[in-house]
Design a protein around this motif. Structure first.
Motif, short mmCIF file in Angstrom:
data_model
loop_
_atom_site.label_atom_id
_atom_site.label_comp_id
_atom_site.label_asym_id
_atom_site.label_seq_id
_atom_site.Cartn_x
_atom_site.Cartn_y
_atom_site.Cartn_z
N ASP A 39 0.96 -1.21 0.01
CA ASP A 39 0.16 0.02 0.03
C ASP A 39 0.93 1.36 -0.18
O ASP A 39 0.60 2.19 0.82
CB ASP A 39 -0.83 0.05 1.34
N PHE A 40 1.87 1.28 -1.08
CA PHE A 40 2.55 2.52 -1.13
C PHE A 40 1.75 3.51 -1.93
O PHE A 40 1.28 3.01 -2.82
CB PHE A 40 3.80 2.09 -2.02
N LEU A 41 1.71 4.50 -1.34
CA LEU A 41 0.75 5.85 -2.05
C LEU A 41 1.75 6.44 -2.89
O LEU A 41 2.58 7.35 -2.46
CB LEU A 41 0.10 6.63 -0.94
N GLY A 42 1.41 6.40 -4.01
CA GLY A 42 2.44 7.20 -5.10
C GLY A 42 2.31 6.76 -6.55
O GLY A 42 1.41 5.90 -7.01
N GLY A 43 3.30 7.34 -7.19
CA GLY A 43 3.14 6.96 -8.78
C GLY A 43 4.13 8.03 -9.69
O GLY A 43 4.82 8.49 -8.98
N LYS A 44 3.62 8.19 -10.78
CA LYS A 44 4.21 9.16 -11.61
C LYS A 44 3.59 10.42 -11.38
O LYS A 44 2.63 11.06 -12.25
CB LYS A 44 4.27 8.64 -13.14
N ILE A 45 3.87 10.84 -10.10
CA ILE A 45 3.43 12.11 -9.62
C ILE A 45 4.25 13.00 -8.95
O ILE A 45 5.39 12.37 -8.81
CB ILE A 45 1.97 11.94 -8.66
N ARG A 46 4.14 14.08 -8.66
CA ARG A 46 4.97 15.00 -7.62
C ARG A 46 4.65 14.49 -6.22
O ARG A 46 3.85 13.81 -5.96
CB ARG A 46 4.72 16.35 -7.79
N ASN A 47 5.59 14.66 -5.41
CA ASN A 47 5.50 14.50 -3.93
C ASN A 47 4.64 15.60 -3.34
O ASN A 47 4.67 16.71 -3.70
CB ASN A 47 6.81 14.48 -3.08
N PHE A 48 3.65 15.22 -2.65
CA PHE A 48 2.62 16.09 -1.94
C PHE A 48 1.93 15.42 -0.71
O PHE A 48 1.86 14.37 -0.42
CB PHE A 48 1.75 16.62 -3.22
N TYR A 49 1.35 16.29 0.05
CA TYR A 49 0.48 15.93 1.20
C TYR A 49 -0.76 16.01 0.80
O TYR A 49 -1.36 17.20 0.27
CB TYR A 49 0.88 16.60 2.61
N SER A 50 -1.50 15.23 1.57
CA SER A 50 -3.06 15.46 1.47
C SER A 50 -3.42 14.97 2.96
O SER A 50 -2.77 14.62 3.87
CB SER A 50 -3.69 14.33 0.47
N TYR A 51 -4.95 15.23 2.95
CA TYR A 51 -5.38 14.86 4.47
C TYR A 51 -6.33 13.74 4.26
O TYR A 51 -7.33 13.49 3.61
CB TYR A 51 -6.33 15.88 5.04
N GLN A 52 -6.46 12.77 5.44
CA GLN A 52 -7.11 11.76 5.47
C GLN A 52 -8.03 11.68 6.54
O GLN A 52 -7.62 12.25 7.57
CB GLN A 52 -6.34 10.35 5.70
N ASN A 53 -9.50 11.81 6.37
CA ASN A 53 -10.30 11.69 7.39
C ASN A 53 -10.04 10.50 8.36
O ASN A 53 -10.06 9.20 7.72
CB ASN A 53 -11.84 11.67 6.85
N TYR A 54 -9.87 10.61 9.43
CA TYR A 54 -10.01 9.49 10.46
C TYR A 54 -10.80 9.87 11.61
O TYR A 54 -10.67 10.70 12.44
CB TYR A 54 -8.38 9.80 10.99
N TYR A 55 -11.92 9.28 11.70
CA TYR A 55 -12.87 9.48 12.52
C TYR A 55 -13.42 11.01 12.73
O TYR A 55 -13.76 11.53 11.58
CB TYR A 55 -12.70 9.18 14.24
N ASP A 56 -12.80 11.84 13.79
CA ASP A 56 -13.59 13.08 13.48
C ASP A 56 -12.40 14.08 13.56
O ASP A 56 -12.33 15.23 13.88
CB ASP A 56 -14.02 13.73 15.02
N ASP A 57 -11.19 13.63 13.10
CA ASP A 57 -10.00 14.37 12.78
C ASP A 57 -9.65 13.89 11.51
O ASP A 57 -9.95 13.22 10.46
CB ASP A 57 -8.88 13.63 13.75
N GLN A 58 -8.27 14.86 11.05
CA GLN A 58 -7.75 14.51 9.78
C GLN A 58 -6.29 14.40 9.89
O GLN A 58 -5.74 14.91 10.75
CB GLN A 58 -8.03 15.65 8.97
N ILE A 59 -5.75 13.44 9.26
CA ILE A 59 -4.20 13.00 9.30
C ILE A 59 -3.41 13.35 7.99
O ILE A 59 -4.09 13.18 7.04
CB ILE A 59 -4.14 11.47 9.74
N PRO A 60 -2.37 13.71 8.13
CA PRO A 60 -1.44 14.14 6.81
C PRO A 60 -0.98 13.12 6.34
O PRO A 60 -0.76 12.26 7.02
CB PRO A 60 -0.45 15.30 7.56
N VAL A 61 -1.24 12.81 5.11
CA VAL A 61 -0.71 11.62 4.41
C VAL A 61 0.10 11.95 3.10
O VAL A 61 -0.21 13.08 2.53
CB VAL A 61 -1.83 11.05 3.74
N LYS A 62 1.38 11.17 2.97
CA LYS A 62 2.18 11.81 2.02
C LYS A 62 2.33 10.76 0.77
O LYS A 62 2.15 9.68 0.81
CB LYS A 62 3.72 11.79 2.51
N PHE A 63 1.95 11.37 -0.45
CA PHE A 63 2.02 10.71 -1.60
C PHE A 63 3.39 11.05 -2.27
O PHE A 63 3.88 12.02 -2.21
CB PHE A 63 0.90 11.25 -2.68
N ARG A 64 3.92 9.98 -2.73
CA ARG A 64 5.34 10.06 -3.22
C ARG A 64 5.68 9.75 -4.81
O ARG A 64 4.79 9.11 -5.28
CB ARG A 64 6.26 8.86 -2.57
#
Length: 195
Positions: A115-140
């Motif tokens: 479950d590596f999050l990435g591909g032919k993209i730039r590196n960036f961060y997004s947010y993942q919903n986690y219950y009542d919060d959001q967690i930063p997630v890195k795409f590579r």
């Protein structure tokens, strides 16, 4: 305990193929990968399985499990050599430098990232919903990540789609307003081998 994992795992295939005896699992949570792995093996059982987790989780599960083959650790300076370094849906929560430090301490023969999050993209961060919060997630960017791994002595030997099922259907990432996120349909499984 866990005969059916909460998400796919390619660990048992690699473990059997290389006749391994030890695994370092980064972010291994409650140890489901360890129990699934042991239940999947016919002969070559796990001799040493270390789960590197945050301190509260590490302490909690250390008190529950009495199996001598599984060890919880939160202090990376106590990490020792392992045959396989394994991650299942955890790399997106930390930076590459942290991973490289762990690699240098554990000196694995193989690194398996499910479950590596990435591909032919730039590196960036997004947010993942986690219950009542959001967690930063890195795409590579896969090419940049591969280059870092080569510079640290590991070649990419396998790359394949990592698909999960929800209610019997293959689940893809939802469409996003973020164009970069929309380019990533699903995670990947990556296997690196020590050069």
């Amino acid at each position: 305990i866990y005969t059916i994992p909460p998400r796919p795992s390619n660990l048992s295939i690699l473990f059997s193929a290389i006749n391994a005896s030890s695994v370092l699992d980064i972010g291994g949570s409650n140890g489901w990968s360890y129990y699934y792995l042991n239940n999947s093996l016919n002969s070559n059982k796990v001799k040493k399985y270390t789960i590197l987790e945050v301190e509260p989780i590490s302490k909690f599960f250390s008190q529950i499990y009495k199996d001598k083959s599984i060890n919880y650790e939160f202090n990376i300076s106590k990490i020792t050599r392992h045959d396989i370094l394994y991650m299942n849906s955890t790399l997106q929560y930390f930076e590459d430098n942290y991973l490289l430090k762990i690699i240098n301490l554990s000196r694995p023969k193989f690194i398996l990232i499910d479950d590596f999050l990435g591909g032919k993209i730039r590196n960036f961060y997004s947010y993942q919903n986690y219950y009542d919060d959001q967690i930063p997630v890195k795409f590579r960017n896969i090419s940049q990540f591969k280059k870092k791994m080569i510079n640290n002595g590991y070649s990419l030997n396998l790359i394949k789609d990592f698909s999960t099922e929800i209610n019997g259907n293959i689940s893809y990432f939802p469409k996003s307003k973020n164009k970069e996120v929309s380019k990533v349909r699903n995670g990947l499984s990556l296997m690196f081998k020590k050069i």
